[in-house]
Motif scaffolding. Structure first.
Motif, short mmCIF file in Angstrom:
data_model
loop_
_atom_site.label_atom_id
_atom_site.label_comp_id
_atom_site.label_asym_id
_atom_site.label_seq_id
_atom_site.Cartn_x
_atom_site.Cartn_y
_atom_site.Cartn_z
N ILE A 6 3.61 18.71 -48.73
CA ILE A 6 4.58 18.16 -47.78
C ILE A 6 5.74 17.58 -48.57
N LYS A 7 6.96 17.87 -48.11
CA LYS A 7 8.16 17.35 -48.79
C LYS A 7 9.12 16.77 -47.76
N ARG A 8 9.71 15.66 -48.12
CA ARG A 8 10.74 15.02 -47.29
C ARG A 8 12.07 15.27 -47.97
N ILE A 9 12.99 15.87 -47.23
CA ILE A 9 14.33 16.14 -47.75
C ILE A 9 15.31 15.21 -47.02
N ILE A 10 16.03 14.42 -47.80
CA ILE A 10 17.03 13.51 -47.24
C ILE A 10 18.32 14.29 -47.00
N VAL A 11 18.83 14.19 -45.79
CA VAL A 11 20.10 14.84 -45.44
C VAL A 11 21.14 13.73 -45.29
N GLY A 12 22.05 13.66 -46.26
CA GLY A 12 23.09 12.64 -46.25
C GLY A 12 24.22 12.97 -45.29
N LYS A 13 25.09 12.01 -45.10
CA LYS A 13 26.19 12.17 -44.13
C LYS A 13 27.12 13.33 -44.45
N LYS A 14 27.32 13.62 -45.74
CA LYS A 14 28.28 14.66 -46.11
C LYS A 14 27.62 15.97 -46.54
N ASP A 15 26.31 16.05 -46.51
CA ASP A 15 25.61 17.27 -46.96
C ASP A 15 25.95 18.47 -46.08
N GLU A 16 26.30 19.56 -46.72
CA GLU A 16 26.61 20.80 -46.02
C GLU A 16 25.32 21.46 -45.53
N PRO A 17 25.34 22.09 -44.36
CA PRO A 17 24.16 22.78 -43.84
C PRO A 17 23.60 23.83 -44.80
N THR A 18 24.48 24.52 -45.53
CA THR A 18 24.00 25.54 -46.47
C THR A 18 23.20 24.91 -47.61
N LEU A 19 23.58 23.70 -48.04
CA LEU A 19 22.83 22.99 -49.07
C LEU A 19 21.42 22.66 -48.58
N ILE A 20 21.32 22.24 -47.35
CA ILE A 20 20.01 21.90 -46.77
C ILE A 20 19.15 23.15 -46.66
N ALA A 21 19.75 24.26 -46.23
CA ALA A 21 19.01 25.53 -46.15
C ALA A 21 18.52 25.94 -47.53
N GLU A 22 19.35 25.77 -48.56
CA GLU A 22 18.94 26.10 -49.93
C GLU A 22 17.78 25.23 -50.39
N LYS A 23 17.82 23.95 -50.06
CA LYS A 23 16.72 23.05 -50.42
C LYS A 23 15.42 23.49 -49.74
N LEU A 24 15.53 23.91 -48.49
CA LEU A 24 14.35 24.41 -47.76
C LEU A 24 13.80 25.66 -48.44
N ILE A 25 14.68 26.55 -48.81
CA ILE A 25 14.27 27.80 -49.47
C ILE A 25 13.65 27.51 -50.84
N ASP A 26 14.22 26.56 -51.57
CA ASP A 26 13.79 26.29 -52.95
C ASP A 26 12.49 25.50 -53.07
N THR A 27 12.10 24.78 -52.02
CA THR A 27 10.90 23.95 -52.13
C THR A 27 9.63 24.78 -52.00
N ASP A 28 8.60 24.36 -52.71
CA ASP A 28 7.29 25.00 -52.62
C ASP A 28 6.47 24.43 -51.47
N ALA A 29 6.99 23.42 -50.81
CA ALA A 29 6.25 22.74 -49.74
C ALA A 29 6.01 23.66 -48.55
N ASP A 30 4.86 23.46 -47.92
CA ASP A 30 4.51 24.20 -46.70
C ASP A 30 5.07 23.49 -45.47
N ILE A 31 5.14 22.17 -45.57
CA ILE A 31 5.64 21.33 -44.48
C ILE A 31 6.82 20.54 -45.01
N VAL A 32 7.94 20.61 -44.28
CA VAL A 32 9.17 19.93 -44.71
C VAL A 32 9.65 19.04 -43.57
N VAL A 33 9.94 17.78 -43.93
CA VAL A 33 10.52 16.83 -42.99
C VAL A 33 11.96 16.59 -43.42
N LEU A 34 12.90 16.89 -42.53
CA LEU A 34 14.30 16.61 -42.80
C LEU A 34 14.64 15.25 -42.23
#
Length: 91
Positions: A6-34
């Motif tokens: 399980i991984k928690r990804i912090i989405v900051g105020k200025k984070d681009e949606p593509t950056l968040i998608a890349e973080k999702l793709i790059d993580t080995d986690a099965d469960i992701v909490v944004l």
């Protein structure tokens, strides 16, 4: 036996949606909490939530959203992503 990651990804105020998608793709986690900040750029469009949902389905990952922002929670629900209100914002 495989362990669930399980991984928690912090989405900051200025984070681009593509950056968040890349973080999702790059993580080995099965469960992701944004954890999405109130007023985050990510919440500018429901398309961003649909992008994350689509990526998660392709990657066979479970994604959920947490935020103090009612706009974020509403958009997540409209995109059919599980969403939970948090007591304190992530950033």
């Amino acid at each position: 036996m495989a362990h669930t990651i399980i991984k928690r990804i912090i989405v900051g105020k200025k984070d681009e949606p593509t950056l968040i998608a890349e973080k999702l793709i790059d993580t080995d986690a099965d469960i992701v909490v944004l954890a999405i900040a109130k007023g985050a750029k990510f919440s500018d469009s429901i398309s961003n939530f649909r992008l994350i949902k689509r990526e998660a389905e392709v990657l066979k990952k479970t994604v959920s959203i947490e935020s103090v922002d009612p706009v974020v929670l509403r958009l997540a629900e409209e995109a059919e992503l599980p969403a939970e209100e948090t007591a304190a914002g992530p950033v």
